[in-house]
Design an enzyme around this catalytic site. Structure first.
Site, PDB file in Angstrom:
ATOM      1  N   GLU A 280      32.636  53.018 -62.710  1.00 18.78           N
ATOM      2  CA  GLU A 280      31.204  53.377 -62.766  1.00 18.78           C
ATOM      3  C   GLU A 280      31.025  54.898 -62.712  1.00 18.78           C
ATOM      4  O   GLU A 280      30.255  55.467 -63.482  1.00 18.78           O
ATOM      5  CB  GLU A 280      30.450  52.694 -61.617  1.00 18.78           C
ATOM      6  CG  GLU A 280      28.974  53.044 -61.594  1.00 18.78           C
ATOM      7  CD  GLU A 280      28.175  52.230 -60.594  1.00 18.78           C
ATOM      8  OE1 GLU A 280      28.298  50.993 -60.582  1.00 18.78           O
ATOM      9  OE2 GLU A 280      27.423  52.839 -59.812  1.00 18.78           O
TER      10      GLU A 280
ATOM     11  N   ARG B  25       7.545  78.820 -79.138  1.00 16.62           N
ATOM     12  CA  ARG B  25       6.556  79.301 -78.170  1.00 16.62           C
ATOM     13  C   ARG B  25       6.609  80.829 -78.116  1.00 16.62           C
ATOM     14  O   ARG B  25       7.687  81.409 -77.876  1.00 16.62           O
ATOM     15  CB  ARG B  25       6.865  78.709 -76.791  1.00 16.62           C
ATOM     16  CG  ARG B  25       6.007  79.232 -75.656  1.00 16.62           C
ATOM     17  CD  ARG B  25       4.602  78.715 -75.736  1.00 16.62           C
ATOM     18  NE  ARG B  25       3.811  79.127 -74.579  1.00 16.62           N
ATOM     19  CZ  ARG B  25       2.497  79.026 -74.494  1.00 16.62           C
ATOM     20  NH1 ARG B  25       1.809  78.493 -75.505  1.00 16.62           N
ATOM     21  NH2 ARG B  25       1.870  79.413 -73.411  1.00 16.62           N
TER      22      ARG B  25
END
Ligand SMILES: Cc1cc2nc3c(=O)[nH]c(=O)nc-3n(C[C@H](O)[C@H](O)[C@H](O)COP(=O)(O)OP(=O)(O)OC[C@H]3O[C@@H](n4cnc5c(N)ncnc54)[C@H](O)[C@@H]3O)c2cc1C
Lengths: 93, 379
Positions: free
Chosen positions: B240, B266
């Site tokens: 995991e 931006r």
């Protein structure tokens, strides 16, 4: 062969673990689990060492704490793994 | 695997995930609802059976291919909760079953898990035993036909939707961690009750507490030997920790691309904000984290593929990706200014999700502790 294996494993246990218990002497029967020398993390460390040093793979059935109880048992596990000849067994390669 | 096969696997998974796993995500997140459509799509794409042998309904793909698919999946799938649900099912639960279930038990449960018809949960944590799992209070008493389980599990991913739970319990409390054993408990068993837990992020992943009261479990549902539970847990956790967060490298790449766009478009003080060093540096760091994560992922995968122990590398990888993921999301919000902080762009959701990554599968502090222990620095 098992005498050579035993010498290598003994050296490793001496270097990496026995310094914590200077009151004990490492022989074939010293109870490594009962004396608290190997815990679950210690077993993982020994496993990684064995797999590297002897080019073997310890599978799920080898990884039971009983197999790490003493030096003699550890050597027997390595001998058995070597004779299975499963070095670099591809698990999910 | 050739470079073109690698990129084809990634690209296919990315396209499929973008097309089929993101629908209605904002609402699912707000309502803490499971992304059933995404789960079904992932199952159809074969994501749940990649580790399972063909004879048991899976595709038994080589690990390298699995990881390419997961990286692409993570980049296309914006639902990090779905990724966690899949990861717990595959890396925690299937690892336990593939390596420790009897052949009969494998045949009984793995086909359903591989096809995604049955969902699995991995029940370890308890109210009083989180990081210190060896302190768990759930007991498994031996009976003539098997065991009776009693105890309370909590924070368990998939618990509310699971058909089966992989439950860890003590068969011998006096033996500490050497007295733990693991069991497959059907969710429909008498005495099992699940309640749902709401959380700040990864909201589509269903988390629950599991109450076990006098739950009878036959011996054939035990995984491995009695007393082997802690070893099984370490084994599942290694898989995991190594691979559950692999898709997050894809996820971070997606977030980084958005930051590149923002930095180009931006404008403030008469120029694109990417022209400011402190903005472009944030993006360079994002890229570095992904590339270093990828290199470490390949190293862990190569070790895992040999069948040898990879616990130490797995903890390093888990630590790196989870910390990298959170930092990347914090920086992405910052780089987008107020719009990043609002719900409009979904970046705040990515950040809420990333916080969980530093807690599940063992916190960052615990990973550091494990690595130090495995290096022999400390006990
Ligand atoms: C999103 C998510 C999904 C989860 N899924 C599952 C699941 O599927 N199954 C399951 O069983 N559990 C699951 N968990 C639970 C998770 O495994 C635990 O939360 C985790 O192990 C930490 O335990 P705890 O929450 O009790 O924290 P605690 O153990 O109480 O720790 C609290 C704090 O103390 C620190 N700490 C504790 N011990 C030490 C130490 N020795 N050294 C340094 N610091 C320390 C921790 O790092 C943490 O910061 C999940 C949790 C989350 C957030």
């Amino acid at each position: 062969m098992s005498a050579e294996i035993q010498a290598v494993v003994r050296q490793h246990l001496d270097d990496e673990f026995m310094f914590m218990r200077p009151d004990l002497v490492l022989d074939d029967q010293l109870d490594l689990l009962g004396e608290g020398i190997l815990d679950s993390i210690g077993i993982l460390r020994v496993t990684a060492f064995i797999e590297d040093a002897f080019s073997v793979v310890l599978g799920p059935s080898d990884l039971i704490s009983e197999n790490f109880r003493d030096l003699g048992t550890i050597v027997a596990v390595i001998v058995a793994a070597s004779s299975r000849g499963q070095a670099d067994r591809p698990a999910e390669s | 695997m050739t470079v073109s096969v690698r990129s084809q696997l990634q690209a296919d998974a990315r396209r499929f995930a973008a097309a089929r796993c993101n629908s209605g995500l904002e609402q699912l997140d707000r309502e803490q609802a499971f992304n059933r459509a995404g789960w079904t799509a992932a199952a159809e794409h074969g994501l749940l059976g990649m580790r399972v042998p063909v004879a048991l309904g899976g595709t038994a793909r080589p690990l390298g291919e699995q990881l390419e698919i997961l990286l692409g999946f993570g980049e296309g799938c914006e639902d990090n909760g779905l990724i966690l649900a899949l990861g717990a099912h595959v890396w925690a639960c299937q690892s336990a079953l593939l390596d420790y279930a009897s052949d009969d038990l494998k045949a009984a449960v793995l086909p359903g898990l591989a096809r995604g018809h049955v969902i699995a949960s991995h029940a370890v944590s308890e109210p009083g035993a989180g990081s210190d799992v060896s302190n768990m209070a759930t007991r498994a008493r031996t009976t003539a036909s098997g065991y009776v389980l009693d105890g309370d599990k909590t924070w368990v991913t998939n618990a509310p939707i699971a058909g089966l739970h992989v439950v860890f319990a003590s068969t011998d409390p006096s033996a500490g961690s050497r007295g733990l054993s693991a069991f497959v408990v059907p969710a429909a068993s008498s005495g099992v009750r699940v309640t749902t837990i709401e959380k700040m992020g990864l909201c589509t992943a269903q988390m629950g507490s599991i109450e076990l009261r006098e739950v009878e479990v036959p011996s054939r549902n035990r995984l491995g030997e009695e007393g082997q539970g802690f070893t099984i847990l370490q084994h599942c956790m290694a898989w995991e920790r190594a691979f559950l967060l692999a898709p997050m490298l894809g996820s971070m790449t997606r977030v980084m691309r958005r930051c590149v766009e923002q930095a180009r478009r931006r404008r403030q003080f008469g120029q694109a904000i990417g022209e400011f060093d402190s903005v472009s540096n944030l993006i360079v760091e994002m890229r570095m984290r992904v590339e270093l994560g990828r290199a470490l992922l390949d190293k862990v995968a190569a070790q895992a593929a040999t069948g040898r122990a990879f616990h130490e590398l797995a903890s390093m990888l888990k630590l790196h990706i989870s910390e990298a993921w959170q930092q990347t999301c914090v920086d992405a919000v910052q780089l987008h200014g107020a719009r990043g902080f609002t719900r409009e762009l979904g970046l705040e959701r990515e950040l809420r999700d990333a916080v969980g990554g530093r807690i599940f599968s063992g916190t960052s502090e615990i990973q550091r502790r494990i690595i130090a222990q495995l290096m022999g620095v400390r006990r």
